[in-house]
Design a protein around this motif. Sequence first.
Motif, short mmCIF file in Angstrom:
data_model
loop_
_atom_site.label_atom_id
_atom_site.label_comp_id
_atom_site.label_asym_id
_atom_site.label_seq_id
_atom_site.Cartn_x
_atom_site.Cartn_y
_atom_site.Cartn_z
N LEU A 102 0.84 -1.20 0.00
CA LEU A 102 0.00 0.00 0.00
C LEU A 102 0.88 1.25 0.00
O LEU A 102 0.61 2.22 -0.70
N HIS A 107 -0.59 4.98 -1.90
CA HIS A 107 -1.98 5.13 -1.50
C HIS A 107 -2.03 5.64 -0.07
O HIS A 107 -3.05 6.05 0.43
N ARG B 84 -4.18 -3.60 -5.64
CA ARG B 84 -4.85 -2.44 -6.23
C ARG B 84 -6.28 -2.80 -6.64
O ARG B 84 -7.23 -2.10 -6.35
N VAL B 87 -8.48 -3.28 -3.56
CA VAL B 87 -8.84 -1.99 -2.97
C VAL B 87 -9.91 -1.29 -3.82
O VAL B 87 -10.86 -0.73 -3.30
N PHE B 91 -13.09 -1.33 -1.66
CA PHE B 91 -13.11 -0.03 -0.99
C PHE B 91 -13.21 1.12 -1.97
O PHE B 91 -12.91 2.26 -1.63
N ALA B 95 -7.45 3.43 0.19
CA ALA B 95 -6.77 2.44 1.02
C ALA B 95 -7.03 2.63 2.50
O ALA B 95 -6.88 1.69 3.30
N LEU B 98 -9.21 0.27 4.40
CA LEU B 98 -8.57 -1.04 4.47
C LEU B 98 -7.67 -1.08 5.69
O LEU B 98 -7.70 -2.03 6.48
#
Lengths: 127, 127
Positions: A102, A107, B84, B87, B91, B95, B98
């Motif tokens: 991440l 992100h 990716r 996510v 979501f 991120a 998450l």
Amino acid sequence: MRPAKPTLTGQELEIMKVVWKLEKATVRQVYETLLERRRIAYTTVMTMMNILEQKGYLQKQQGDRAYVYQPTQPQSQVIRSMVREFVDRVFNGSAEPLLAHLVEDRHLTEKDLDEIRKSIKSARKSR
Amino acid sequence: MRPAKPTLTGQELEIMKVVWKLEKATVRQVYETLLERRRIAYTTVMTMMNILEQKGYLQKQQGDRAYVYQPTQPQSQVIRSMVREFVDRVFNGSAEPLLAHLVEDRHLTEKDLDEIRKSIKSARKSR
DNA sequence: CAATACGTACTAATTAATTAGTATGTTTGA
DNA sequence: TCAAACATACTAATTAATTAGTACGTATTG
């Protein structure tokens, strides 16, 4: 017979998102919502919602005219277990490498981490 | 025709993990490895590896006797795009939620966060 | 060299996922 | 009231995913 809590597939998740958003919904409501984004048949939505009921994600009750469906579990709970499964499947259960990804993907910012740090602290207190 | 980089499905990922680990491998090597965990047919592994080749995840070259398959992309890169996609799908691309879930699940400790914080800083420097 | 193991191509069976049609009955507004 | 809209049950078509079998050729080794 279907297992108790089978995983949500891609399209099923889309429908669940709509129902969570609306809190409860008829087939038609979900249908109309999905129509805004793409072409889909009314009966397709119905089929999916019935499957979701069989899978235990939705509950239906007789409404004024049509059945009214509502989620059996809050969104956060379902998503939490999706995350858990994903972490298991892709990272063999350890979340740290996921984090690394991440971050690499930009992100995540330092500010995000501060947020998280706070929430960890408060979670610890309430334990 | 298949799309250029279709997503890895569950079983495909298992096979890719083995090949990444071994760096390159024959069908038999992957087969033997998978056998340690569960019953599976040799030809099943072969079919999957050929599909992975069609999908562009594996490359095969004639080896001494059998074909030797090797990954076309490093594990980190493939997994990054799986994250990716996850996510995005779950979501809607952000991120942060998450993270919240990871924390709530106690998969993450403060120490983890320190690690991450460091890696963010160094990533920033190298930009 | 003959039996056995190995390798590949081709095909196929099974299950899940996705999408939708048809039949039929109910409601409702012009 | 009666045609259009709506609802549901039931069925089905299509595609993807997963698993494996068969036929056939090559290599190896006792």
